[in-house]
Design an enzyme around this catalytic site. Structure first.
Site, PDB file in Angstrom:
ATOM      1  N   GLY A 234     -32.686  10.946  24.586  1.00 33.37           N
ATOM      2  CA  GLY A 234     -33.771  10.041  24.971  1.00 33.37           C
ATOM      3  C   GLY A 234     -34.077  10.096  26.450  1.00 33.37           C
ATOM      4  O   GLY A 234     -35.170   9.722  26.862  1.00 33.37           O
TER       5      GLY A 234
ATOM      6  N   ASP B 105     -35.016  12.387  28.635  1.00 27.91           N
ATOM      7  CA  ASP B 105     -35.540  13.717  28.884  1.00 27.91           C
ATOM      8  C   ASP B 105     -36.674  13.645  29.921  1.00 27.91           C
ATOM      9  O   ASP B 105     -37.798  13.362  29.550  1.00 27.91           O
ATOM     10  CB  ASP B 105     -36.030  14.369  27.590  1.00 27.91           C
TER      11      ASP B 105
ATOM     12  N   GLU C  81     -45.741   3.150  29.032  1.00 25.81           N
ATOM     13  CA  GLU C  81     -44.459   3.709  28.606  1.00 25.81           C
ATOM     14  C   GLU C  81     -43.339   3.434  29.600  1.00 25.81           C
ATOM     15  O   GLU C  81     -42.201   3.168  29.221  1.00 25.81           O
ATOM     16  CB  GLU C  81     -44.649   5.222  28.429  1.00 25.81           C
TER      17      GLU C  81
END
Length: 536
Positions: A303, A305, A489
């Site tokens: 996760g 990355d 995000e």
């Protein structure tokens, strides 16, 4: 002539693969496998700015016909390739809003989040042949933007907000989807795409089960079977691990204990980031490309990355060695999985299972205390197999032992102090202490890590530190929402503005930000004004 002959052979092989697809499990075949030289030409030529675009495209015609057309027409150059693809595929867009949907503007933050749930909800899915999508039997929530499918660890944090907004039926339907994925594929993939099947993501499924309202014996048995299936996926390497080595997701530590690492089953460039991975491997001097690809893929499974957490040189992604690191977050979550399996077995009076998984959880906790806690530095962290010691990376992952509850009080106190000294920024919790240009480093803050920190610190009584993180994060989200009208995000928690870095543009939507923000609005109700913002 040799290159031409090679291309023809590859076209023939790709066409044969397409014609035999119905005889095999379509979900085992990624777009790179299926479309072969067409896929490579599109990704190499960067026909689409985002490598994920083509691998999410839906074919309008049978795959064999498309590949026969490509063998015949041989389009050259980005323009011709794009025209070829657009004539034969439905190309996805990046908007989080499906056709015909509208998002109300100018709502207070809590109301805006409630209005986004139906916008981000998708119906049950049965994909067409040649699509990379995986079948899902029930409705689900997507993050938004380029993330058009359900994602594994995102979903837990999305569920927190759904629960707060009374969307229990949607929580249960997403659990049903994950149970179905485990039944069909043996694990929960990174996301519901064929190209994600070779890896998973941080194993939050046991925590999702804790959000379920289904407590009857039949439901518990279904949940137990799914958790045991997931556990078998993560521990499969125990069958082949050497005395001091590693196999698949399993690492044998120097004292013989077993812990886990992130590990992707493939060692090729990621379908969705093919060009980026090829470029990274070309810069990794003295390393086989397959080794770099595996580490990139395994970093995606984490996760994070990407992050300096996985790098030898914090400023150089080509030095990542994810598969050599035993991560504190992964092992904390697997301890929770072991404990939750034991609890379900206890409720179902399966005594042998209780003894087995209580023993496994106890052994993991002892190993984590030995290898993932540095007594001299008074911090949790990741352990490097190559050096035989913890890495120097100070990151928000060190809060997972508090979040999952296996830390002792002294360790929690030291972790709270380090968090206050190093990781708390003006706008929330930093991901790491280093600024590298990678998206999982400073100055970025991420919703899931805010929740891990707040929940963990609060569990051990460090409520003031938890509140500082929570209120600052809410201030950042609210400020950006009032300036842009969007939920994003990730955020720059130094400047309290939209985040940056990474392989793709900043995405809006956004599932886990909505979920964490929604539950924090209830926890800290006086931080954000209920007045409607003036939209730009």
């Amino acid at each position: 002539m040799r290159q031409t002959g090679s291309l023809i052979r590859r076209l023939v092989l790709a066409t044969l693969a397409a014609t035999t697809l119905t005889a095999a499990r379509a979900q085992d075949v990624t777009p790179a496998d299926l479309y072969g030289p067409l896929f490579e030409a599109i990704q190499t030529g960067k026909v689409f700015p985002d490598g994920k675009t083509f691998v999410d495209a839906v074919p309008r015609r049978p795959v064999a016909e498309i590949m026969a057309d490509y063998a015949r027409d041989r389009p050259q150059g980005a323009t011709a390739l794009r025209a070829f693809v657009e004539a034969r595929f439905i190309i996805p867009g990046d908007t989080p809003v499906p056709d015909g949907a509208q998002v109300a503007q100018g709502l207070p933050l809590k109301a805006h989040i409630a209005a986004l749930w139906p916008v981000l909800t998708r119906p049950a899915l049965e994909p067409v042949e040649g699509s990379s999508a995986l079948a899902l039997p029930s409705p689900y929530v997507v993050p938004g933007g380029r993330f058009r499918e359900i994602y594994y660890w995102d979903t837990y944090f999305t569920m927190l907000g759904l629960k707060a907004d009374g969307q229990d039926a949607l929580v249960e339907s997403m659990l049903e989807n994950f149970e179905a994925l485990i039944t069909e594929h043996g694990h929960i993939p990174n996301g519901a795409r064929t190209y994600y099947l070779s890896r998973s993501q941080p194993p939050f499924f046991a925590l999702m089960v804790g959000l379920s309202e289904r407590k009857d014996a039949v439901s518990r048995r279904t949940q137990l079977a799914a958790m045991q299936g997931e556990y078998a996926f993560w521990m499969k390497g125990a069958e082949c691990v050497a005395a001091t080595g590693a196999c698949d997701h399993v690492v044998r530590m120097p004292d013989g204990a077993l812990l886990n690492r992130y590990w992707d089953a493939r060692d090729t460039p990621r379908d969705e980031s093919w060009a980026e991975d090829v470029a990274t491997a070309s810069e990794a001097e003295g390393r086989p490309a397959a080794e770099v690809y595996r580490d990139l893929r395994s970093g995606a499974e984490s996760g994070w990355d990407f992050s300096s957490r996985w790098f030898d040189d914090p400023q150089d992604i080509a030095t990542l060695h994810t598969t050599e690191i035993v991560p504190v977050d992964l092992n904390s979550l697997l301890w929770t999985l072991e404990r939750t399996i034991a609890a379900h077995c206890r409720a179902l009076a399966e005594r042998a299972c209780v003894r087995d998984f209580d023993h496994r959880a106890g052994a993991r906790k002892r190993a984590m205390n030995r290898y993932l806690w540095n007594a001299s530095e008074r911090r949790f962290g990741d352990w490097d197999r190559r050096t035989g010691r913890m890495t120097s990376s100070v990151s928000a992952a060190g809060l997972y032992p508090l979040f999952t509850g296996w830390a002792n009080r002294s360790q929690a106190r030291d972790t709270a102090r380090q968090t206050e000294a190093v990781l708390i920024a003006p706008g929330g919790l930093r991901t790491t202490a280093l600024t590298t240009g990678q998206q999982w480093d400073a100055p970025n803050g991420w919703a899931p890590l805010q929740w891990v920190a707040i929940s963990g610190l609060d569990r051990y009584g460090h409520r003031a530190t938890a509140e500082t993180i929570g209120t600052r994060w809410l201030g950042t989200v609210d400020r950006v929402y009032r300036e842009t009208g969007k939920m994003l995000e990730k955020y720059d928690v130094e400047q309290q503005r939209p985040g940056g870095g990474g392989e793709y543009p900043l995405q809006d939507g956004f599932g886990w930000t909505n979920g964490v923000t929604r539950v924090l609005l209830d926890r800290y109700p006086d931080v954000v004004s209920e007045t409607a913002p003036t939209m730009p």
